[in-house]
Scaffold this active site. Structure first.
Site, PDB file in Angstrom:
ATOM      1  CE  LYS A   1       0.823   1.461   4.424  1.00  0.00           C
ATOM      2  NZ  LYS A   1       1.718   2.584   4.675  1.00  0.00           N
TER       3      LYS A   1
ATOM      4  CB  ALA B   1      12.038  -1.214   7.744  1.00  0.00           C
TER       5      ALA B   1
ATOM      6  CB  THR C   1       0.063  -6.772   2.625  1.00  0.00           C
ATOM      7  OG1 THR C   1      -0.868  -7.213   1.645  1.00  0.00           O
ATOM      8  CG2 THR C   1       1.465  -7.144   2.193  1.00  0.00           C
TER       9      THR C   1
ATOM     10  CG  ASP D   1      -0.712   0.137   8.073  1.00  0.00           C
ATOM     11  OD1 ASP D   1      -1.486   1.090   8.302  1.00  0.00           O
ATOM     12  OD2 ASP D   1       0.511   0.272   7.893  1.00  0.00           O
TER      13      ASP D   1
HETATM   14  O1  C5P Z   1       0.240  -1.098  14.609  1.00  0.00           O
HETATM   15  P1  C5P Z   1       1.655  -1.382  14.257  1.00  0.00           P
HETATM   16  O2  C5P Z   1       2.213  -2.564  14.996  1.00  0.00           O
HETATM   17  O3  C5P Z   1       1.899  -1.477  12.786  1.00  0.00           O
HETATM   18  O4  C5P Z   1       2.481  -0.125  14.738  1.00  0.00           O
HETATM   19  C1  C5P Z   1       3.878  -0.125  14.893  1.00  0.00           C
HETATM   20  C2  C5P Z   1       4.281   1.002  15.861  1.00  0.00           C
HETATM   21  O5  C5P Z   1       4.011   2.273  15.254  1.00  0.00           O
HETATM   22  C3  C5P Z   1       3.499   1.016  17.149  1.00  0.00           C
HETATM   23  O6  C5P Z   1       4.126   0.213  18.119  1.00  0.00           O
HETATM   24  C4  C5P Z   1       3.527   2.484  17.530  1.00  0.00           C
HETATM   25  O7  C5P Z   1       4.750   2.806  18.158  1.00  0.00           O
HETATM   26  C5  C5P Z   1       3.490   3.189  16.197  1.00  0.00           C
HETATM   27  N1  C5P Z   1       2.124   3.600  15.791  1.00  0.00           N
HETATM   28  C6  C5P Z   1       1.527   4.674  16.436  1.00  0.00           C
HETATM   29  N2  C5P Z   1       0.263   5.042  16.054  1.00  0.00           N
HETATM   30  C7  C5P Z   1      -0.387   4.409  15.066  1.00  0.00           C
HETATM   31  C8  C5P Z   1       0.213   3.321  14.397  1.00  0.00           C
HETATM   32  C9  C5P Z   1       1.488   2.946  14.789  1.00  0.00           C
HETATM   33  O8  C5P Z   1       2.106   5.282  17.339  1.00  0.00           O
HETATM   34  N3  C5P Z   1      -1.611   4.814  14.704  1.00  0.00           N
END
Ligand code: C5P
Length: 303
Positions: free
Chosen positions: A17, A113, A121, A153
């Site tokens: 995405k 990353a 995904t 996501d």
């Molecule tokens: O949700 P996900 O595991 O992909 O997010 C990775 C990191 O990105 C989280 O641990 C957080 O530190 C940060 N994050 C955030 N706010 C979001 C999405 C991600 O602070 N809405």
């Protein structure tokens, strides 16, 4: 998400995405951030092959990489319990009580990353594929709910090709694209951790409103969309990783309708007026002096 039956299993294609808009609205008590973001699935895919296994074992292996990318400084991909594919399979078994085994082979093409949601995904594709392979009968809504437990996501991929996402990113409102979008993805050799980018961010006093961009995307107005691309995380990523700023300048110099960093970076994209312009920009980016881009892809929005 697309799946095809094979003689002894299932193949699922998992798209990357990009974010055409990303604003951070505030910090939440749970440590995450409230977002408003517009996501579009694009035609760069990981492929996951699922094969039923008579045992109760789960095994993940990586297909040999087709592309060598020397000089890249990205974290290696684990095939252990921290991989989101393993976590998605485990979560599904836990919640449904299904005890079957499966072997998964991952053909990894989406850079890690990179702000392209490659891990998310794959997690969505695993929930989707195993639901079908194991005949669990879960709805897309239920799969998206389970996905939200794995990453912010993940739910989007059950509403692709385009959506407006709020909350942590997991509240998904599907959007119609007024026309196909042609993009060049340009990946600098280094990646960034999403958590590190959010940690370095200052929350804006006055958030940018994404409604005009939503409307131009729905009309298929590429020029207007290009002018309105916005990502609050880009200046933060440029500070943490100077090659993001360098690639941003390179893309802007190519004269596309617009350019932006995707998600928390480090991939940037050029929004192009069609496939010919995308091809021209991709070759300019690949041949740029000093090789600031380790991979460049011409992609279009998914159907
Ligand atoms: O949700 P996900 O595991 O992909 O997010 C990775 C990191 O990105 C989280 O641990 C957080 O530190 C940060 N994050 C955030 N706010 C979001 C999405 C991600 O602070 N809405």
């Amino acid at each position: 998400m697309w799946s095809t039956r094979t003689a002894d299993g299932l193949v699922v294609r998992a798209p990357a995405k990009v974010n055409l808009f990303l604003e951070v609205l505030g910090k939440r008590p749970d440590g995450y951030h409230d977002l408003a973001t517009l996501l579009v699935a694009v035609s760069l895919y990981d492929t996951l092959e699922f094969k039923e296994d008579r045992s109760t074992a789960f095994a993940l292996d990586l297909a040999p990489q087709a592309e060598a990318t020397p000089g890249e400084a990205r974290p290696p991909l684990s095939t252990g319990q921290e991989n989101l594919i393993c976590r998605a399979a485990e979560l599904l078994r836990l919640r449904t009580g299904h005890a079957g085994g499966v072997r998964v082979r991952l053909h990894k093409r989406i850079p890690l990353a990179a702000g392209l949601a490659g891990g998310s995904t794959d997690a969505a594709a695993t929930l989707f594929g195993l639901n079908r392979l194991w005949r669990l009968g879960l709805t897309r809504e239920r799969l998206a709910e389970l996905g939200a437990e794995l990453g912010s996501d993940v739910p989007f991929f059950f509403s692709a090709p385009a959506a407006w996402c709020t909350g942590r990113g997991e509240i998904v409102t599907p959007l119609r694209l007024g026309g196909p979008l042609w993009l060049v993805l340009a990946c600098p050799p280094a990646g960034l951790s999403t958590a590190a980018v959010f940690r370095a961010l200052t929350i804006p006093d006055e958030p940018v409103d994404g409604r005009a961009l939503q409307a131009s995307v729905a009309r298929g107005d590429v020029e207007e969309t290009g002018r309105r691309l916005f990502n609050r995380l880009q200046t933060v990523a440029e500070r943490l990783c100077p090659s993001v700023a360098e690639v941003a300048r390179l893309l802007a110099d190519c004269g596309p309708a617009g350019s932006l960093m995707s998600g928390s970076g480090t991939t940037l994209f050029a929004l192009c007026r069609g496939p010919d312009e995308a091809g021209r920009i991709a070759s300019r980016v690949r041949n740029a002096r000093g090789k600031p881009v380790s991979r460049a892809y011409v992609v279009r929005s998914c159907f």
